[in-house]
Design an enzyme around this catalytic site. Structure first.
Site, PDB file in Angstrom:
ATOM      1  N   LYS A   1     -34.468  57.794 -53.164  1.00  0.00           N
ATOM      2  CA  LYS A   1     -33.427  58.751 -53.566  1.00  0.00           C
ATOM      3  C   LYS A   1     -34.007  59.787 -54.528  1.00  0.00           C
ATOM      4  O   LYS A   1     -34.801  59.432 -55.417  1.00  0.00           O
ATOM      5  CB  LYS A   1     -32.257  58.026 -54.246  1.00  0.00           C
TER       6      LYS A   1
ATOM      7  N   GLY B   1     -24.612  62.322 -53.931  1.00  0.00           N
ATOM      8  CA  GLY B   1     -23.628  62.551 -52.869  1.00  0.00           C
ATOM      9  C   GLY B   1     -24.258  62.561 -51.490  1.00  0.00           C
ATOM     10  O   GLY B   1     -23.777  63.179 -50.557  1.00  0.00           O
TER      11      GLY B   1
ATOM     12  N   GLU C   1     -34.350  52.308 -54.364  1.00  0.00           N
ATOM     13  CA  GLU C   1     -33.251  51.345 -54.504  1.00  0.00           C
ATOM     14  C   GLU C   1     -33.252  50.408 -53.300  1.00  0.00           C
ATOM     15  O   GLU C   1     -33.455  50.862 -52.162  1.00  0.00           O
ATOM     16  CB  GLU C   1     -31.881  52.063 -54.538  1.00  0.00           C
TER      17      GLU C   1
ATOM     18  N   GLU D   1     -19.220  55.720 -59.108  1.00  0.00           N
ATOM     19  CA  GLU D   1     -19.388  55.170 -57.763  1.00  0.00           C
ATOM     20  C   GLU D   1     -20.124  53.830 -57.826  1.00  0.00           C
ATOM     21  O   GLU D   1     -21.159  53.712 -58.493  1.00  0.00           O
ATOM     22  CB  GLU D   1     -20.183  56.138 -56.884  1.00  0.00           C
TER      23      GLU D   1
ATOM     24  N   ASN E   1     -20.038  60.941 -60.802  1.00  0.00           N
ATOM     25  CA  ASN E   1     -19.699  62.315 -60.409  1.00  0.00           C
ATOM     26  C   ASN E   1     -18.930  62.973 -61.543  1.00  0.00           C
ATOM     27  O   ASN E   1     -17.899  62.470 -61.981  1.00  0.00           O
ATOM     28  CB  ASN E   1     -18.857  62.318 -59.134  1.00  0.00           C
TER      29      ASN E   1
ATOM     30  N   ARG F   1     -17.102  65.681 -61.889  1.00  0.00           N
ATOM     31  CA  ARG F   1     -16.207  66.746 -61.404  1.00  0.00           C
ATOM     32  C   ARG F   1     -14.925  66.118 -60.861  1.00  0.00           C
ATOM     33  O   ARG F   1     -14.874  64.890 -60.680  1.00  0.00           O
ATOM     34  CB  ARG F   1     -16.907  67.503 -60.269  1.00  0.00           C
TER      35      ARG F   1
ATOM     36  N   ARG G   1      -9.885  63.744 -44.093  1.00  0.00           N
ATOM     37  CA  ARG G   1     -10.375  65.102 -44.284  1.00  0.00           C
ATOM     38  C   ARG G   1     -10.383  65.826 -42.928  1.00  0.00           C
ATOM     39  O   ARG G   1     -11.036  65.365 -41.986  1.00  0.00           O
ATOM     40  CB  ARG G   1     -11.797  65.094 -44.847  1.00  0.00           C
TER      41      ARG G   1
END
Ligand code: MV4
Length: 454
Positions: free
Chosen positions: A157, A163, A199, A274, A289, A291, A337
């Site tokens: 990562k 995200g 990870e 998360e 996150n 936001r 969505r």
């Protein structure tokens, strides 16, 4: 309290923030690109300023143009929405330097949580369980050693990713060195930072996130969880609250861990922690996150708390007026969505004129969108054209309500993915709640949700 707020975003989230401001008696300034001149958020705002041509880099990511618009209109605060500049620490710092309130956490918190390696270290030090893995690895030999210690499969990562951006799966030793080099160069290109960490790949697992609200007076409130395991290419498709398979004991432990994480990060405003949850109800911190998230209405529907209004109040220094004991999660909410894309054409984005729009209604059926009849969906921006959120007393009823709302929704003029959800919601694994991060891939492999047709 602010008397004027500039919304540094577009689409449904800009409309959402403008509506919250109207309810609070706060004047609004919309910014728009030349391609968004006829957009709904421009029509609804009290004032509007064109900040540049269509490409986001020249408009919605143009910090100078946005700050100039705020100063020129006398906006005392800027709401960044999600995506775009919402997690850009430099922009948050520029707002502070211009004495304009950034409706979100302080710049240094954005910066720390945006460094996924640092975020893991802060969480570990605070006693929050993190996914087994490594610190930042710079050279291939050191990385290979760490990979052997962690074991395969594992994920590489990007430190500045998040995200779903800057993630690469490695299944065995033989693949590692090349994967490491590719991941580092991709991260350098995408984020200007080639640093990566490793990870252990946790699977099967559920993606569970905890919503938090923190004020300037040090209060931290946890507003329950959202399950976001149904993702395609790291884009969330369906989110729901509560998570059907989370035990009450684990829910309480995860909420306490989220609170610990918020305090360790010196967090202020709305945020999301998360986690990954394994089959044995062990959970591990993945990322934070900084936001408001696309899926925030799911939490609003089960708690009755307006997260955007609280973001604005907290940014204005108002203390949170309720306590943890006052937060009641009631019933079940589900969000789908709606994206302007064609699943049958491998989810190719779609744009064009909305020739017919009918939105579903009824008790606790919410459709957050910036669409209107005859609106021209531009090709320049992300494909999200609306979020369908429903609430009901039981999960079974919420699924029925979502299916009915999806059937009622009519959007003609662009391709969209509403039919995809009618298939997914009928899947036994989804119906039982016994699904994990492999849910969509399993269906694609079974040819039940193929890229070509449904
Ligand atoms: C993971 C993971 C399993 N193990 N990390 C990170 C970004 C987010 N979009 C998904 N992420 C994941 N990170 C480790 N160490 C599983 C996910 C994940 C996921 C991965 C592949 C396909 C669908 C997924 C849905 C949710 C979470």
């Amino acid at each position: 309290m602010f008397s004027k707020i500039l919304i540094a975003n577009r689409g449904e989230i800009a409309v959402r923030v403008i509506r919250a401001c109207k309810e609070m008696g706060i004047s609004t300034v919309a910014v728009f690109s030349e391609a968004d001149r006829e957009a709904l958020h421009v029509c609804l705002a009290d004032e509007s300023v064109c900040i540049g041509p269509a490409p986001v880099k020249d408009s919605y990511l143009n910090c100078t143009a946005i700050l100039s618009a705020a100063i020129a209109t006398g906006a005392e605060a800027i709401h960044p929405g999600y995506g775009l500049l919402s997690e850009n620490a430099k922009f948050a710092e520029l707002c502070a330097q211009c004495h304009i309130a950034f409706i979100g956490p302080p710049a240094e918190v954005i910066s720390k949580m945006g460094d996924k390696d640092m975020a893991r270290k802060i969480m570990q030090a605070a006693g929050v369980p993190v996914i087994p893995g490594s610190a930042m690895v710079t050279d291939a030999a050191q990385a290979a050693q760490e990979a052997e210690r962690i074991g395969y499969p594992l994920l590489i990562k990007a430190r500045s990713g998040g995200g779903g951006r800057g993630i690469r799966m490695v299944n065995c030793t033989e693949e590692f060195e090349q994967a490491f080099r590719l991941a580092s160069s991709e991260a350098q290109t995408a984020f200007g930072d080639g640093a990566v960490y490793l990870e252990k790949y946790l699977f099967p697992a559920k993606h569970i996130e905890m919503q938090i609200l923190c004020d300037h007076q040090g209060k931290v409130v946890v507003l329950g969880e959202r399950e976001c395991s149904v993702q395609r290419k790291h884009q969330k498709l369906i989110e729901e609250s509560p998570c059907a398979l989370l035990s009450e004991k684990t829910r309480e432990e995860m909420a306490r861990a989220a609170e610990q994480a918020a305090r360790a990060a010196h967090y202020v405003n709305a945020g999301t922690i998360e986690f990954l949850l394994d089959r044995d109800q062990n959970f591990y911190f993945m990322e934070m996150n900084t936001r408001i998230q696309v899926e925030h209405p799911v939490t609003e529907m089960v708690t009755g708390i307006d997260l955007v209004k609280w973001q604005i109040r907290i940014a204005a220094g108002v203390p949170i007026s309720f306590d943890q004991k006052d937060v009641q999660v009631e019933g079940c909410a589900i969000e789908c969505r709606i994206n302007a894309e064609n699943p049958a054409l491998n989810f190719r984005p779609s744009s064009g004129k909305i020739t017919l729009l009918h939105t579903p209604g009824g008790p606790w059926v919410r459709f957050d969108t910036a669409l209107y009849q005859d609106y021209m969906v531009p090709p320049f921006y992300d494909s999200l054209i609306g979020k369908l959120i429903v609430h009901a007393q039981t999960r079974e009823e919420a699924i029925r309500k979502m299916k009915a709302a999806l059937c009622e929704l009519v959007v003609e003029g662009v391709d969209h993915n509403a039919d995809l959800y009618r298939n997914l919601l009928c899947e036994p694994d989804f119906q039982s709640g016994n699904y994990d991060t492999g849910f969509l891939e399993k269906l694609e492999k079974a040819g039940k949700v193929s890229k070509q047709t449904f």
